[in-house]
Design a protein around this motif. Structure first.
Motif, PDB file in Angstrom:
ATOM      1  N   GLN A  66      14.795  -4.367  44.494  1.00  0.00           N
ATOM      2  CA  GLN A  66      14.331  -4.623  45.604  1.00  0.00           C
ATOM      3  C   GLN A  66      13.364  -3.310  46.439  1.00  0.00           C
ATOM      4  O   GLN A  66      12.406  -3.478  46.739  1.00  0.00           O
ATOM      5  CB  GLN A  66      14.833  -4.608  47.109  1.00  0.00           C
ATOM      6  N   THR A  67      14.120  -2.033  45.262  1.00  0.00           N
ATOM      7  CA  THR A  67      13.497  -0.584  45.723  1.00  0.00           C
ATOM      8  C   THR A  67      11.983  -0.533  45.141  1.00  0.00           C
ATOM      9  O   THR A  67      11.279   0.147  45.413  1.00  0.00           O
ATOM     10  CB  THR A  67      14.709   0.364  45.196  1.00  0.00           C
ATOM     11  N   LEU A  68      12.322  -1.518  43.827  1.00  0.00           N
ATOM     12  CA  LEU A  68      11.134  -1.607  43.138  1.00  0.00           C
ATOM     13  C   LEU A  68      10.285  -2.088  43.364  1.00  0.00           C
ATOM     14  O   LEU A  68       8.912  -2.006  43.847  1.00  0.00           O
ATOM     15  CB  LEU A  68      11.225  -1.882  41.500  1.00  0.00           C
ATOM     16  N   MET A  73       4.548  -2.211  46.047  1.00  0.00           N
ATOM     17  CA  MET A  73       3.273  -3.207  46.962  1.00  0.00           C
ATOM     18  C   MET A  73       2.576  -2.241  47.826  1.00  0.00           C
ATOM     19  O   MET A  73       2.400  -1.568  48.463  1.00  0.00           O
ATOM     20  CB  MET A  73       4.805  -3.362  47.961  1.00  0.00           C
ATOM     21  N   GLY A  74       4.365  -1.158  48.138  1.00  0.00           N
ATOM     22  CA  GLY A  74       3.404   0.440  49.194  1.00  0.00           C
ATOM     23  C   GLY A  74       2.416   1.407  48.527  1.00  0.00           C
ATOM     24  O   GLY A  74       1.257   1.385  48.869  1.00  0.00           O
ATOM     25  N   ASP A  87      -9.498  -4.156  55.359  1.00  0.00           N
ATOM     26  CA  ASP A  87      -8.413  -5.598  54.544  1.00  0.00           C
ATOM     27  C   ASP A  87      -7.293  -5.329  54.011  1.00  0.00           C
ATOM     28  O   ASP A  87      -6.543  -6.473  54.080  1.00  0.00           O
ATOM     29  CB  ASP A  87      -9.101  -6.151  53.829  1.00  0.00           C
ATOM     30  N   VAL A  88      -6.363  -3.792  55.141  1.00  0.00           N
ATOM     31  CA  VAL A  88      -5.436  -3.968  54.417  1.00  0.00           C
ATOM     32  C   VAL A  88      -4.773  -4.078  55.606  1.00  0.00           C
ATOM     33  O   VAL A  88      -4.656  -3.899  57.234  1.00  0.00           O
ATOM     34  CB  VAL A  88      -5.285  -2.728  54.674  1.00  0.00           C
ATOM     35  N   VAL A 102       6.215  -2.904  59.729  1.00  0.00           N
ATOM     36  CA  VAL A 102       6.205  -3.485  58.364  1.00  0.00           C
ATOM     37  C   VAL A 102       7.032  -2.425  56.961  1.00  0.00           C
ATOM     38  O   VAL A 102       8.191  -2.321  56.770  1.00  0.00           O
ATOM     39  CB  VAL A 102       5.727  -3.870  57.752  1.00  0.00           C
ATOM     40  N   THR A 103       6.638  -0.860  57.293  1.00  0.00           N
ATOM     41  CA  THR A 103       7.226   0.447  57.148  1.00  0.00           C
ATOM     42  C   THR A 103       8.616   0.461  57.393  1.00  0.00           C
ATOM     43  O   THR A 103       9.043   0.405  56.187  1.00  0.00           O
ATOM     44  CB  THR A 103       6.041   1.275  55.982  1.00  0.00           C
TER      45      THR A 103
END
Length: 131
Positions: A66-68, A73-74, A87-88, A102-103
């Motif tokens: 999950q961390t990876l 994704m970040g 577009d993000v 979300v972050t």
């Protein structure tokens, strides 16, 4: 054999992984999405509920995964934001969700899981497995 009381960290992890399992099952049935990140929550939840010897290994493996994924994704989102910021966007059921929300949510969930997994009482509980 006496039942050992579950520490708060284990209760939090069980509640969180129960929620993750429900979402994973919904995703698998509705979208036919089968992947290790989604369905990997099942062995973690079963191991925590059974207090199995292998639960700690599966928990740390899934948490590391999950961390990876969060870091990847970040990083991808950060690069994409530098190229085309308009577009993000993150959209769910037609609603645009702010990236900061979300972050913060993802970081909080990962941090909570790492805290619970590394908590002394949780490690002690998982080391005294009954299975």
């Amino acid at each position: 054999m006496t039942q050992v009381k579950r520490p708060l960290g284990i209760i939090l992890l069980i509640a969180l992984y129960t929620l993750f399992t429900l979402i994973a099952l919904w995703r698998a049935t509705q979208h036919a999405a089968f992947d290790i990140l989604t369905l990997g929550v099942l062995p973690v939840l079963v191991g925590l509920l059974m207090q199995a010897k292998w639960a700690k290994i599966v928990l740390f493996f899934h948490l590391g995964l999950q961390t990876l994924v969060l870091i990847a994704m970040g990083t991808t989102a950060l690069i994409a934001f530098q190229i085309t910021p308009e577009d993000v966007i993150i959209e769910f059921n037609g609603q645009i969700i702010p990236i900061w929300m979300v972050t913060c949510t993802a970081t909080s969930l990962i941090t909570l899981q790492w805290w619970a997994a590394l908590n002394h009482k949780v490690r002690q509980y998982l080391n005294h497995s009954s299975a």
